[in-house]
Design a protein around this motif. Structure first.
Motif, short mmCIF file in Angstrom:
data_model
loop_
_atom_site.label_atom_id
_atom_site.label_comp_id
_atom_site.label_asym_id
_atom_site.label_seq_id
_atom_site.Cartn_x
_atom_site.Cartn_y
_atom_site.Cartn_z
N VAL A 303 0.85 -1.20 0.00
CA VAL A 303 0.00 0.00 0.00
C VAL A 303 0.89 1.24 0.00
O VAL A 303 0.54 2.28 -0.54
CB VAL A 303 -0.96 0.00 1.22
N ASP A 304 2.08 1.13 0.59
CA ASP A 304 3.04 2.22 0.55
C ASP A 304 3.80 2.16 -0.79
O ASP A 304 3.70 1.18 -1.53
CB ASP A 304 3.99 2.12 1.76
N THR A 330 -1.91 3.55 -7.19
CA THR A 330 -2.16 4.67 -6.28
C THR A 330 -1.45 4.46 -4.94
O THR A 330 -1.55 5.29 -4.06
CB THR A 330 -3.67 4.87 -6.00
N GLY A 331 -0.73 3.34 -4.80
CA GLY A 331 0.01 3.08 -3.57
C GLY A 331 0.95 4.24 -3.24
O GLY A 331 1.53 4.84 -4.13
N GLY A 332 1.07 4.56 -1.96
CA GLY A 332 1.94 5.66 -1.55
C GLY A 332 1.77 5.94 -0.08
O GLY A 332 1.00 5.27 0.62
N LYS A 333 2.49 6.97 0.38
CA LYS A 333 2.50 7.30 1.79
C LYS A 333 1.12 7.69 2.31
O LYS A 333 0.79 7.47 3.46
CB LYS A 333 3.47 8.47 1.97
N HIS A 334 0.30 8.28 1.44
CA HIS A 334 -1.00 8.74 1.89
C HIS A 334 -2.14 7.95 1.26
O HIS A 334 -3.27 8.42 1.19
CB HIS A 334 -1.15 10.24 1.61
N ALA A 335 -1.84 6.75 0.78
CA ALA A 335 -2.87 5.94 0.12
C ALA A 335 -3.97 5.57 1.10
O ALA A 335 -3.73 5.41 2.30
CB ALA A 335 -2.24 4.68 -0.45
N ASP A 336 -5.18 5.44 0.58
CA ASP A 336 -6.32 5.01 1.39
C ASP A 336 -6.29 3.48 1.46
O ASP A 336 -6.45 2.80 0.45
CB ASP A 336 -7.60 5.50 0.70
N VAL A 337 -6.08 2.95 2.67
CA VAL A 337 -5.88 1.50 2.83
C VAL A 337 -7.10 0.74 2.31
O VAL A 337 -6.98 -0.24 1.57
CB VAL A 337 -5.68 1.11 4.31
N GLU A 338 -8.27 1.20 2.68
CA GLU A 338 -9.50 0.48 2.33
C GLU A 338 -9.70 0.44 0.81
O GLU A 338 -9.91 -0.63 0.24
CB GLU A 338 -10.69 1.16 3.03
N LEU A 339 -9.60 1.61 0.18
CA LEU A 339 -9.82 1.66 -1.28
C LEU A 339 -8.78 0.84 -2.03
O LEU A 339 -9.09 0.18 -3.01
CB LEU A 339 -9.77 3.10 -1.77
N THR A 340 -7.55 0.91 -1.56
CA THR A 340 -6.48 0.22 -2.27
C THR A 340 -6.60 -1.29 -2.14
O THR A 340 -6.21 -2.04 -3.04
CB THR A 340 -5.10 0.69 -1.74
N CYS A 341 -7.15 -1.76 -1.01
CA CYS A 341 -7.19 -3.21 -0.75
C CYS A 341 -8.49 -3.89 -1.15
O CYS A 341 -8.51 -5.09 -1.42
CB CYS A 341 -6.96 -3.47 0.74
N ARG A 342 -9.60 -3.16 -1.13
CA ARG A 342 -10.93 -3.77 -1.18
C ARG A 342 -11.09 -4.82 -2.27
O ARG A 342 -11.52 -5.94 -2.01
CB ARG A 342 -11.98 -2.67 -1.33
N VAL A 343 -10.73 -4.46 -3.49
CA VAL A 343 -10.96 -5.37 -4.62
C VAL A 343 -9.96 -6.52 -4.62
O VAL A 343 -10.31 -7.67 -4.88
CB VAL A 343 -10.87 -4.60 -5.96
N ILE A 344 -8.71 -6.22 -4.30
CA ILE A 344 -7.65 -7.23 -4.41
C ILE A 344 -7.71 -8.24 -3.26
O ILE A 344 -7.34 -9.39 -3.44
CB ILE A 344 -6.29 -6.53 -4.52
N THR A 347 -3.59 -10.70 1.56
CA THR A 347 -3.42 -11.31 2.88
C THR A 347 -2.31 -10.61 3.66
O THR A 347 -2.28 -10.68 4.87
CB THR A 347 -3.08 -12.81 2.76
N ILE A 348 -1.39 -9.96 2.94
CA ILE A 348 -0.29 -9.26 3.60
C ILE A 348 -0.15 -7.87 2.96
O ILE A 348 -0.14 -7.76 1.73
CB ILE A 348 1.05 -10.02 3.45
N ILE A 349 -0.04 -6.83 3.78
CA ILE A 349 0.17 -5.49 3.23
C ILE A 349 1.27 -4.76 4.01
O ILE A 349 1.55 -5.09 5.16
CB ILE A 349 -1.12 -4.63 3.24
N VAL A 350 1.88 -3.78 3.34
CA VAL A 350 2.75 -2.83 4.02
C VAL A 350 2.07 -1.48 3.90
O VAL A 350 1.73 -1.06 2.79
CB VAL A 350 4.14 -2.76 3.34
N VAL A 351 1.84 -0.82 5.02
CA VAL A 351 1.24 0.51 4.98
C VAL A 351 2.15 1.52 5.67
O VAL A 351 2.92 1.16 6.55
CB VAL A 351 -0.16 0.58 5.66
N SER A 352 2.05 2.76 5.27
CA SER A 352 2.80 3.81 5.94
C SER A 352 2.08 4.16 7.24
O SER A 352 0.88 3.92 7.37
CB SER A 352 2.85 5.05 5.06
#
Ligand SMILES: *[C@@H]1O[C@H](CO)[C@@H](O)[C@H](O)[C@H]1NC(C)=O
Length: 540
Positions: A303-304, A330-344, A347-352
């Protein structure tokens, strides 16, 4: 009229009673063992028995105790019998082909595309051959989390170019062209329309490769910029070429160049060799207990931004473990976790920390109802008992707002950036809430721009909320502890001003690190740390 109110009251009180029964009784019946024995968290590092004056003892991961070799490579089969080799960045791609499910998932707007890994291998060789013919030695990339970024990364590894990773988030000053000049890169790969290309005149670039949206590929993107030729990524990578045989690589020569955060108005470059990167990947892979590691069944989504080396080391670890990688540009420091993950549904993410705190704020702000508070209280208690609350039909009935991240998440990684003043602190209370909200393990750690991967990382089962780490008036935002050193490094603290090894509350001092993931092998990192009584690192 009054009957109506009574009826309403009854409904509410019955709901409440049902909920309380659900929250207290059901978990008691279903109660399971904690994920880890609490004693196992009381001493989390191996500590050297002796220390030098003005320094703390050396601390290491329990997996590589003092006296044992640190993790330094992937231990791949070698041509010589009874020996293994540590590997280089090419091996990450080879392992992905060998162990993985043969595809990379890419978000295209609201849909996902699957890219065949063999097609990508062909693109890697097409791009590598093209750049070699153009006389490339250093290739700078300024790209979002996209497939072209992956292809460029491994083209550099296979064809022996240094990969220069330009920061992708807009930072203002200095400009990308000024940063680029600091590196003497001869190739730039960027998105069409992203950078003011005129600024690159006279920067010594031989060629600029543009990644252009399909819809605008027909536009005239190919005029030269100063002395630099301009070509399109699609045209270059559709060439059929003969892949080269593996070339000899100097494992200790610079292979990846990144930029430090701004310190006293200056941004410096940091060089990593194949050996540094591979050691970071190997150490990260084994830091987790066996059944928590990256696996072929997993889907990893950064996500970052991949311009961040820590996030990239996770990407490499995922690829080399055969884990399916998913990318959303759209991944980045200020990405929206929910929007970025919802469709995909990763099981594992890296977030800022920024994204995590934003999710935290958004979820908390919808938790106004009393019931939500009760549910949250009990779920936090489940965590304190050493388990991740998965919720039951009654807590779900309570309608607690939770971010919709696809429902499969099991691991969330988030780190503090040491030496970066803009990094957002995360407390152990924030982490605890995040575990409840994501219904997932959340692993915090510490990174530094001179180390590939985390230098310390919390035990994946450490759900404790530290009383002393709660925000206070004096220290309104205090980071949670960062866990023990990873198995690739050893850390000691050297006396620094008021912080000394003999401090009554525990040894403190400047963080000194050595090991194969460290740029240059060892570094004094310039900030003060403290060893907590459980042998975990925190800020002094
Ligand atoms: C990619 O992320 C954006 C914004 O974060 C989101 O709107 C979009 O739906 C995502 N795409 C997929 C396929 O997940």
């Amino acid at each position: 009229m009054s009957g109506g109110i009574e009826l309403q009251f009854d409904l509410i009180s019955y709901t409440l009673i049902a909920l309380l029964v659900g929250l207290i009784v059901v978990p008691l019946i279903l109660s399971k063992d904690p994920d880890i024995h609490p004693y196992a968290l009381l001493r989390q590092s191996s500590v050297a028995p002796v220390r030098n004056p003005k320094e703390s003892a050396v601390y290491r991961s329990l997996q590589t105790p003092v006296g044992y070799p640190l993790v330094s490579g992937l231990q791949l089969p070698s041509v010589q019998k009874y020996s293994s080799r540590s590997g280089d960045i090419r091996d990450i791609w080879k392992l992905a082909i060998e162990k993985g499910k043969g595809k990379i998932i890419v978000a295209k707007g609201k849909d996902v595309e699957k890219h065949d890994i063999n097609t990508l291998t062909k693109q890697i060789h097409a791009l590598g051959t093209h750049l070699k013919n153009a006389g490339a030695t250093k290739v700078a990339v300024h790209l979002p989390n996209c497939i072209e970024n992956l292809v460029a990364t491994f083209a550099c590894a296979y064809y022996g170019f240094v990969l220069v990773i330009l920061p992708f988030e807009p930072t203002g000053t200095p400009s990308i062209s000024e940063l680029l000049k600091q590196t003497s890169a001869d190739i730039l790969i960027t998105q069409g329309g992203q950078l003011p290309l005129e600024e690159f005149k006279g920067s010594g670039l031989k060629e600029i490769v543009l990644v252009v949206e399909e819809a605008s590929q027909h536009l005239g993107w190919s005029g030269p910029i100063g002395e630099a030729k301009c070509g399109q990524f699609v045209d270059i990578t559709k060439n059929e070429v003969e892949p080269i045989a593996d070339i000899d690589i100097d494992l200790d020569a610079p292979a990846v160049v990144i930029f430090s955060p701004e310190v006293n108005g200056k941004i410096e470059t940091v060089e990593f060799s194949h050996r540094n990167i591979i050691a970071g990947v190997a150490a990260l892979a084994v830091t987790l207990p066996k059944n928590e590691r990256y696996m072929p069944e997993d889907v990893f989504l950064p996500v970052d931004t991949l311009a961040d080396l820590y996030t990239r080391i996770h990407l490499y670890t995922a690829l080399s473990s055969g884990t399916t990688v998913a990318l959303n540009s759209t991944g980045g420091k200020h990405a929206d976790v929910e929007l970025t993950c919802r469709v995909i549904a990763p099981t594992i993410i890296v977030v800022s920390p920024e994204s995590l705190l934003e999710m935290h704020r958004a979820t908390k702000s919808t938790m106004k109802e009393f019931l939500h508070g009760i549910v949250h209280y009990f779920q936090t208690k489940t965590l304190a008992d050493g388990r991740i609350p998965q919720g039951n039909f009654l807590t779900n009935f309570g309608g607690c707002p939770r971010p919709n991240v696809g429902g499969k998440l099991r691991l969330v990684f988030v780190v503090e950036a040491a030496g970066d003043k803009t990094s957002q602190a995360i407390t152990s209370l924030d982490l605890s809430d995040a575990r409840v909200f994501f219904k997932s393990k959340v692993v915090y750690g510490l990174k530094h721009h001179k180390v590939a991967g985390p230098l310390a990382q919390q035990n994946v089962y450490d759900y404790r909320v530290q009383a002393e780490a709660l925000p206070s008036e004096k220290n309104p935002r205090k980071c949670a502890h960062f866990g023990p050193p990873t198995p690739g490094v050893e850390i000691k603290l050297r006396d620094m001003g008021e912080f000394t090894a003999t401090d009554a509350e525990g040894p403190r001092g400047e963080v000194m690190i050595s090991g194969a993931p460290v740029s240059g092998g060892q570094q004094a990192l310039g900030f003060a740390g403290k060893w907590e009584k459980e042998c975990v690192l925190s800020y002094a």
